[in-house]
Design a protein around this motif. Structure first.
Motif, PDB file in Angstrom:
ATOM      1  N   ARG A 344       0.826  -1.210   0.000  1.00  0.00           N
ATOM      2  CA  ARG A 344       0.000   0.000   0.000  1.00  0.00           C
ATOM      3  C   ARG A 344       0.856   1.255   0.000  1.00  0.00           C
ATOM      4  N   LEU A 345       1.930   1.227   0.777  1.00  0.00           N
ATOM      5  CA  LEU A 345       2.782   2.403   0.912  1.00  0.00           C
ATOM      6  C   LEU A 345       3.618   2.647  -0.340  1.00  0.00           C
ATOM      7  N   THR A 346       4.179   1.576  -0.907  1.00  0.00           N
ATOM      8  CA  THR A 346       5.163   1.738  -1.986  1.00  0.00           C
ATOM      9  C   THR A 346       4.640   1.370  -3.367  1.00  0.00           C
ATOM     10  N   GLY A 347       3.644   0.486  -3.444  1.00  0.00           N
ATOM     11  CA  GLY A 347       3.164   0.014  -4.737  1.00  0.00           C
ATOM     12  C   GLY A 347       4.120  -0.934  -5.434  1.00  0.00           C
ATOM     13  N   GLU A 348       5.119  -1.478  -4.729  1.00  0.00           N
ATOM     14  CA  GLU A 348       6.140  -2.315  -5.359  1.00  0.00           C
ATOM     15  C   GLU A 348       5.653  -3.753  -5.549  1.00  0.00           C
ATOM     16  N   ALA A 349       6.021  -4.339  -6.700  1.00  0.00           N
ATOM     17  CA  ALA A 349       5.516  -5.653  -7.091  1.00  0.00           C
ATOM     18  C   ALA A 349       5.968  -6.771  -6.165  1.00  0.00           C
ATOM     19  N   LYS A 350       7.159  -6.633  -5.565  1.00  0.00           N
ATOM     20  CA  LYS A 350       7.656  -7.732  -4.737  1.00  0.00           C
ATOM     21  C   LYS A 350       6.735  -8.003  -3.549  1.00  0.00           C
ATOM     22  N   TYR A 351       6.074  -6.969  -3.066  1.00  0.00           N
ATOM     23  CA  TYR A 351       5.161  -7.164  -1.941  1.00  0.00           C
ATOM     24  C   TYR A 351       3.890  -7.887  -2.389  1.00  0.00           C
ATOM     25  N   ALA A 352       3.399  -7.588  -3.569  1.00  0.00           N
ATOM     26  CA  ALA A 352       2.237  -8.303  -4.091  1.00  0.00           C
ATOM     27  C   ALA A 352       2.590  -9.756  -4.386  1.00  0.00           C
ATOM     28  N   ASP A 353       3.777  -9.995  -4.927  1.00  0.00           N
ATOM     29  CA  ASP A 353       4.224 -11.371  -5.167  1.00  0.00           C
ATOM     30  C   ASP A 353       4.216 -12.175  -3.871  1.00  0.00           C
ATOM     31  N   GLU A 354       4.763 -11.572  -2.822  1.00  0.00           N
ATOM     32  CA  GLU A 354       4.849 -12.280  -1.545  1.00  0.00           C
ATOM     33  C   GLU A 354       3.470 -12.475  -0.924  1.00  0.00           C
ATOM     34  N   ALA A 355       2.629 -11.457  -0.969  1.00  0.00           N
ATOM     35  CA  ALA A 355       1.290 -11.567  -0.400  1.00  0.00           C
ATOM     36  C   ALA A 355       0.479 -12.648  -1.102  1.00  0.00           C
ATOM     37  N   GLU A 356       0.626 -12.758  -2.415  1.00  0.00           N
ATOM     38  CA  GLU A 356      -0.086 -13.791  -3.160  1.00  0.00           C
ATOM     39  C   GLU A 356       0.323 -15.187  -2.692  1.00  0.00           C
ATOM     40  N   ARG A 357       1.625 -15.389  -2.509  1.00  0.00           N
ATOM     41  CA  ARG A 357       2.113 -16.685  -2.052  1.00  0.00           C
ATOM     42  C   ARG A 357       1.561 -17.012  -0.663  1.00  0.00           C
ATOM     43  N   ILE A 358       1.601 -16.040   0.245  1.00  0.00           N
ATOM     44  CA  ILE A 358       1.060 -16.242   1.591  1.00  0.00           C
ATOM     45  C   ILE A 358      -0.407 -16.641   1.520  1.00  0.00           C
ATOM     46  N   TYR A 359      -1.170 -15.883   0.746  1.00  0.00           N
ATOM     47  CA  TYR A 359      -2.623 -16.016   0.724  1.00  0.00           C
ATOM     48  C   TYR A 359      -3.059 -17.385   0.224  1.00  0.00           C
ATOM     49  N   TYR A 360      -2.515 -17.797  -0.921  1.00  0.00           N
ATOM     50  CA  TYR A 360      -2.973 -19.030  -1.542  1.00  0.00           C
ATOM     51  C   TYR A 360      -2.449 -20.285  -0.857  1.00  0.00           C
TER      52      TYR A 360
END
Length: 629
Positions: A344-360
């Protein structure tokens, strides 16, 4: 001795300079805006849509709310050491996130009742809690107050009900007053070097944002100052030290000296990000970014979580071995939340990549019974079993907290940016946003992650010049992206493809992700392999046919080094999300090699999650070859 004294003096001077800089920076108050903001609404279909609705129906709405309120009543304020006071806030913040995703009168009525019931227990001095008066501020008392404030503030944000805001104000004022009367020190309260107590930083910062009362900012800065004292957790100065090695191993694992407590540590860093948003002090942001990288590189396993017996322990290198009380769901949820904060703060893709892995993987694997139940621990090899009741509350901390993770993602899937729209995650559904002054409905058509094909369609009342940024996952080595059939070139895994144009109603973006099976290997402490398909970890499960789950299997790779996965029909009678056949060569235990066999793998979230508690394995041990050494 002289060198030691000089070193101590130097450290004290450095600490003084840091604290002075922090206060000076705060006085300037250069607030920082988030790079992305959530969609106005989201409606998910398919697998995720079902899981979310089941969580609302079978966990959030099924909760006996009065039982959560009961410990706070005056006649029940006898506690001296347990954590009953966290359950209301954890459950309520889950309910608030669920309501933001799916507003409905039934859930709203339950939330109304929950807030009214809690506020009815607030005493004239502002206290909401269940500790005996002589034991206030001890053990988990401040931790429980934190969760009450988070719940009351979440309700205020939804309803603008001033009673709820005033309730949170009174809780905060009472806490500040009681601390001053005691000794003014928060980092010596409770366990884990004050991290549980001082994680109250997050709601204090949120309260400042809603009241602009400087005493809350002063209190927040004082908490961070105390972190860096010898008794504190030193969360900023040790941000580059491995989270499992910051302090000596304590004699008592669960004790005030323990500095490795995963959940509470990350909760403190969530609060530090909120303080960064208020002050703009770059030291706060850098500390969180550094520790996030450290956690990911030293602790987080293939499924996206970690921690043993609730502590960091250098677990990434040990993930293929049996680990005691592995991957607590509260740790998983907080790691997801901290990662989402940084996205949310940075908009950087690495955080979305990691969140997706955690979530699924780590998150979805912990829930069962159509959303009714949450495992407290989820091993990578073993069984999934229900967690035990805690504190006589009829549930445990992970059952209260789990839905906070589930509902953390939906409104972050497609978000607003200063330039237009950013697509962070993929799921069948529709998302409403206001981008560059235009109302936009962004629809995704997909069965992702079963399929790598995603079609994104924009609905606009009028053409709009803006940028649409689409995440290209780091694991997708061969990706195709087009707009209305026209290919977008030079795609880089682990970044956003930014498409700037004059968008028209009905424009379509087509995305094709690389879903080939990938072999993941670890050589510590011995050689083991696992298989992933896109963001999904695959596993063996004893429910499926031979060879036995203990068999040694060597994967058959294609010429490009990928694993061929053939989707198969589920005939088990259990609810299994994904099922594939994969070729392996079994150990023959003779001089001659055995022919390859077809082995069934399922998604990790489904493994061991059937009508019987079957054993499953993510990591498959490989043969040791002394001759190859």
């Amino acid at each position: 001795m002289r060198k030691l004294i000089i070193t101590i003096c130097a450290l004290r001077i450095a600490l003084f300079i840091f604290c002075a800089d922090a206060f000076a920076q705060a006085n300037k108050l250069q607030p920082v805006a988030d790079a992305i903001s959530p969609a106005a609404s989201a409606q998910l279909n398919g697998y995720l849509g079902t899981r979310l609705q089941e969580s609302i129906d079978n966990r959030i709405l099924a909760q006996d709310v009065d039982r959560l309120i009961a410990p706070f009543k005056t006649e029940n304020r006898t506690e001296t050491r347990q954590w009953q006071s966290e359950f209301w806030g954890k459950w309520f913040t889950s309910a608030a996130l669920a309501y933001q995703y799916h507003p409905n009168e039934k859930l709203k009525g339950v939330m109304d009742h929950a807030v009214a019931g809690l506020l009815a227990t607030q005493t004239p001095d502002g206290y909401i809690g269940n500790y005996a008066e002589a034991h206030r501020l001890e053990e988990w008392d401040i931790w429980g107050r934190k969760y009450c404030m988070l719940g009351l503030l979440a309700y205020y944000d939804i309803t603008k009900n001033k009673k709820s805001l005033n309730g949170a104000i009174k809780v905060a004022d009472n806490l500040i007053t009681e601390l001053k009367k005691k000794d003014g020190i928060i980092v010596n309260k409770g366990n884990y070097r004050g991290m549980a107590a001082s994680s109250v930083l997050e709601p204090i910062c949120l309260l400042y944002n809603r009241t602009h009362n400087k005493k809350y900012l002063d209190f927040a800065l004082e908490i961070v100052r105390q972190w860096e004292t010898p008794a504190g957790p030193q969360l900023i100065s040790k941000a580059n030290v491995n989270v499992s090695q910051r302090f000596p191993r304590p004699k008592n694992w669960y004790s005030p000296e323990q500095g490795q407590k995963a959940y509470e540590m990350m909760s403190c860093y969530e609060g530090l990000l909120e303080l960064y948003r208020i002050t703009g002090n770059p030291a706060y942001k850098k500390a969180v970014e550094d520790v996030w990288e450290n956690i990911r590189s030293t602790e987080i396993n293939i499924a996206g979580s970690g921690a043993s017996t609730e502590m960091w322990f250098g677990g990434k290198a040990l993930q293929s071995t049996p680990v005691n009380h592995y991957q607590e769901t509260c740790v998983t949820v907080t790691w997801l939340k901290l990662t989402g904060q940084l996205l949310r703060l940075t908009g950087e893709a690495k955080y979305a990549d990691e969140a997706e892995r955690i979530y699924y993987n780590a998150l979805l694997s912990a829930t069962s019974g159509h959303g009714a139940n949450w495992a407290k621990y989820t091993p990578l090899n073993g069984q999934r079993l229900a967690g035990s009741e805690q504190c006589g509350m009829g549930l445990n901390c992970c059952e209260a907290s789990g839905p906070r993770g589930l509902f953390n993602i939906p409104l972050q899937m497609v978000t607003n940016t200063g330039e237009g729209i950013q697509v962070n995650y993929f799921a069948d559904g529709s998302f409403k946003l206001k981008a560059r002054g235009s109302d936009v409905t962004f629809t995704q058509h997909t069965t992702y992650p079963k399929s790598g094909s995603i079609e994104l369609e924009l609905s606009l009342l009028k053409p709009a010049e803006m940028e649409v940024a689409v995440r290209i996952p780091a694991w997708s080595k061969n990706t195709r992206l087009s707009v209305n059939g026209e290919a977008i070139e030079n795609l880089q895994p682990g970044t956003y493809a930014k498409i700037k144009r004059n968008w028209q109603n009905g424009d379509k973006i087509s995305l094709e992700l690389d879903m080939r099976g990938q072999l993941i290997e670890t050589f510590s402490p011995s050689h083991s392999i696992a298989v992933m398909r896109g963001p999904i970890v695959l596993a063996r499960d004893a429910r499926f046919s031979r060879p036995g789950i203990e068999a040694v299997l060597k994967p058959v790779k294609d010429t490009d080094g990928f694993i061929t996965l053939t989707e198969v029909t589920n005939t088990t009678g259990d609810d299994i999300w994904m099922l594939y056949k994969v070729s392996f060569i079994p150990e023959s235990y003779t001089e001659n090699s055995a022919p390859s066999v077809s082995v069934t793998l399922c998604d990790y979230a489904s493994a061991g999650n059937g009508s019987v508690n079957s054993f499953y394995k993510v990591w498959l041990a490989q043969l040791v070859y002394p001759s190859a050494e």
